[in-house]
Enzyme design. Sequence first.
Site, mmCIF file in Angstrom:
data_model
loop_
_atom_site.group_PDB
_atom_site.id
_atom_site.type_symbol
_atom_site.label_atom_id
_atom_site.label_comp_id
_atom_site.label_asym_id
_atom_site.label_seq_id
_atom_site.Cartn_x
_atom_site.Cartn_y
_atom_site.Cartn_z
ATOM 1 N N ARG B 58 -0.061 44.915 61.823
ATOM 2 C CA ARG B 58 1.382 43.625 62.511
ATOM 3 C C ARG B 58 0.168 41.796 61.762
ATOM 4 O O ARG B 58 1.481 41.455 61.771
ATOM 5 C CB ARG B 58 1.300 43.721 63.530
ATOM 6 C CG ARG B 58 0.487 42.867 64.495
ATOM 7 C CD ARG B 58 0.660 43.089 65.761
ATOM 8 N NE ARG B 58 1.373 44.861 66.367
ATOM 9 C CZ ARG B 58 2.876 44.249 67.260
ATOM 10 N NH1 ARG B 58 2.530 43.602 67.384
ATOM 11 N NH2 ARG B 58 2.617 45.756 66.984
ATOM 12 N N THR B 59 -0.608 42.015 61.336
ATOM 13 C CA THR B 59 -1.252 40.792 61.424
ATOM 14 C C THR B 59 -1.006 40.278 60.059
ATOM 15 O O THR B 59 -0.411 39.564 59.599
ATOM 16 C CB THR B 59 -2.648 40.138 61.724
ATOM 17 O OG1 THR B 59 -2.936 40.782 63.712
ATOM 18 C CG2 THR B 59 -2.967 38.461 61.496
ATOM 19 N N LYS B 86 -18.092 50.451 49.205
ATOM 20 C CA LYS B 86 -18.930 51.226 48.777
ATOM 21 C C LYS B 86 -20.394 50.159 48.244
ATOM 22 O O LYS B 86 -21.290 50.556 47.416
ATOM 23 C CB LYS B 86 -18.094 51.014 47.025
ATOM 24 C CG LYS B 86 -17.378 51.048 46.752
ATOM 25 C CD LYS B 86 -16.406 51.440 45.812
ATOM 26 C CE LYS B 86 -14.953 51.669 45.316
ATOM 27 N NZ LYS B 86 -13.523 50.303 44.648
ATOM 28 N N ARG B 108 -9.190 39.472 58.828
ATOM 29 C CA ARG B 108 -9.788 39.776 59.072
ATOM 30 C C ARG B 108 -10.796 39.971 58.894
ATOM 31 O O ARG B 108 -11.174 40.953 57.883
ATOM 32 C CB ARG B 108 -8.616 40.588 60.383
ATOM 33 C CG ARG B 108 -9.582 41.152 60.719
ATOM 34 C CD ARG B 108 -8.347 41.485 61.828
ATOM 35 N NE ARG B 108 -7.493 40.348 62.345
ATOM 36 C CZ ARG B 108 -6.089 41.090 63.080
ATOM 37 N NH1 ARG B 108 -5.977 42.557 63.042
ATOM 38 N NH2 ARG B 108 -5.679 40.771 63.740
ATOM 39 N N HIS B 136 -8.503 34.472 67.711
ATOM 40 C CA HIS B 136 -7.560 35.272 67.231
ATOM 41 C C HIS B 136 -6.591 33.707 66.987
ATOM 42 O O HIS B 136 -5.215 34.061 67.868
ATOM 43 C CB HIS B 136 -6.943 35.888 67.217
ATOM 44 C CG HIS B 136 -6.626 37.037 66.205
ATOM 45 N ND1 HIS B 136 -5.529 36.189 65.489
ATOM 46 C CD2 HIS B 136 -5.498 38.428 66.685
ATOM 47 C CE1 HIS B 136 -4.275 37.009 65.011
ATOM 48 N NE2 HIS B 136 -4.657 38.027 66.046
#
Lengths: 422, 322
Positions: B58-59, B86, B108, B136
């Site tokens: 959603r974000t 990697k 994020r 947040h």
Amino acid sequence: MLLIKNGRVLDPASKTDAVLDVLLDGDRIAQVAPGINAPGAEVLDASGLIVAPGFTDLHCHLREPGEDFKETIETGTRAAARGGFTTVCCMPNTKPVNDNASVTRGILERAAAGASVRVWPIGAASLGSKGEALAEIAAMKSAGIVAVSDDGRPIASAKLLRQVMDYCNSLGLPVIDHCEDTSLVGGGVMREGPTSMRMGLRGIPACAESIAVSRGVQIAELTGGHFHVAHLSCRESLEHVRAARADGLRVTCEVTPHHFTLTDELITTYDTRFKMNPPLASRSDRDALIAGLADGSVDCIATDHAPHDAASKDVEFDKAPFGIIGFETALALALGKLVHTNRISLMRMIELFTTGPARILGIKRAVAAGAAADLTLFSTTHQWTFRAADSASKSRNTPFDGAAFTGGPMATIVAGKIVWKR
Amino acid sequence: MSCRFHHLLGIEPLTREDISFILEQSRPFQEIQSHPLKKLATLRGKTVALAFFESSTRTRISFGTAASRLGADSMNLQAESSSLRKGESLIDTVKTLDAMKPDCIVMRHSSSGAPHFVQQHLQIPVINAGDGTHEHPTQALLDAITILDRKGRLDHLNVTIIGDILHSRVARSNIQLLGKFGAHFTLCGPAMWLPSELETLAPLGSSIRRVSNIEDAVRDADVVMVLRVQQERLHEPALPLDDYILLYQLTPERLRLAPSHAIVMHPGPMIRGLEIDPVVADCPQSCVLEQVTNGLAVRMALLFLLIGGPHDESKEALHAAD
């Protein structure tokens, strides 16, 4: 022959505090007296300086063998010399782990070839420091180890600790434990408290250390062995050590300069230079450590010099390795935080760097005729600024970059030779 | 009025005025969400890098949509395909993204402080879209505008937050934001997720109390925030799901103990039947979907402020004159 003129000799062993000359002949001290006349001797003017027995660091990581991109015996001991240390005891968590005599001999050969100061290895307690089988402790002792430890991690179980303590007691070696109940650590990256809460960083409660200290104390009682607490960082741990000593147990401890200087409140910018293990503690813990250094509960100051390459520290806080470099700032921090603030005397501070660690290792340190010609000369007034970029260490991971100090090492003499001079 | 800050790393460093300013700037964008044509050209030619090192639906979609409705392009880095898999370091990955010349990076990451660390290496604005268990900030801003809409004020609210407060970045950002407006917080949840140090988070002028009984916790609430139960956390320490439901699920009966004007919020993703009863999720007091819509408005406002603000327009005018 080296004649050190007009220094203020401060010797905890004999309680000497006087302006004296010290004459070194080869690797021994020949004479300590006022106004020595020694024609032909090289003269080092120590006017205005303190002349102390050589400093011993009971706890450092030289990263060799295996991680010479972080540090080598050569670079690490050069940094040690600049810090006034004449002897450093290196922890066994190298790659491979120093858990057998051939690794021990390898370290000592490298040291003989290129170390600035004496290197006394500490052997692993268990094979690979994995906490399962005992390491070849007796063989390592013949090769030259001075203590055992699984540092970097605790000795895995109480049962193993009991065996190691029993065995080392018979061999005459102290057991150094990185005291930590790892189940309580649970991926923590700093001390649990208001700051870890605010920063959203996983906390390590203080009792993760003190529970392990308590375990060690009880095993010391059971076995009669010598239990030494590495980098003690909180009040409760110190209480356990005090109580053990009051009971006559052979329990000793060390405190690092960063733990008596800094607190967890400084971790406000996710700066990984403040990340070490044990983590920086609360203000009240820090003050308790200073009280312990003053009242004799703490036996010695040890640096836990832990070099890390820039790339490994230039990451997210929770992914960075623990540890900071510490040789070159240790004495200046002790002067600044303990002596100049009148918390301890200059003699007591010297004891914490010399006879304190020596007692743990069962050896002598003195400025006296016949003693080893290992001396640390330092100033209590010299104004200087520590620059990490100028460090002799290969690594730069220190929160003290740019710190201004009053007093610090001026010359380091090992076996009669000036190995570093400001 | 131009923007006082270059990054949005958290709510904690912002002042009340900063917050009010962002919320005011969000108003016009809030209106746009109900227009039949929602696309503006305000940030045409600008690029927003969406760097989601921790998976998010959603974000990420909200920021991506916000960018697109402002006319900006976005480039997407997702955890699953990330070069971090990697073995590349975060800083190398971010510098690589930066070399593609985005105008801002929305990030994020599962490590608390990761955006603060990245920001030290970049010139462009960094927007924190959630860092570990730290903050947040855009969630708290969209919650604030939702509360404003429903209650008409942000000052001195009684705010009850239920769930795993210890590990919640949503809770921390909301405590910072509403705390600056003098909120009285009641935190409620299993004791191991409710350590006493939480009380030290209260900004000046606000207060935090911890309550283990949900019936007591909701009693005087103006706002009830239900947090997601992070099932991965249930094992640390082990907490039986049934116990959680028994003690902490927001049910209609429990909500009835709160004043009738109380609103119910949830940052999503919401699991009906776990932390919230489906009836509560859909009741008129619930503003879960308004929160989602307001997320777009707040994120559009932030992108506009940080990369398109008034002072950039003057630069564009200069270029046009060349």
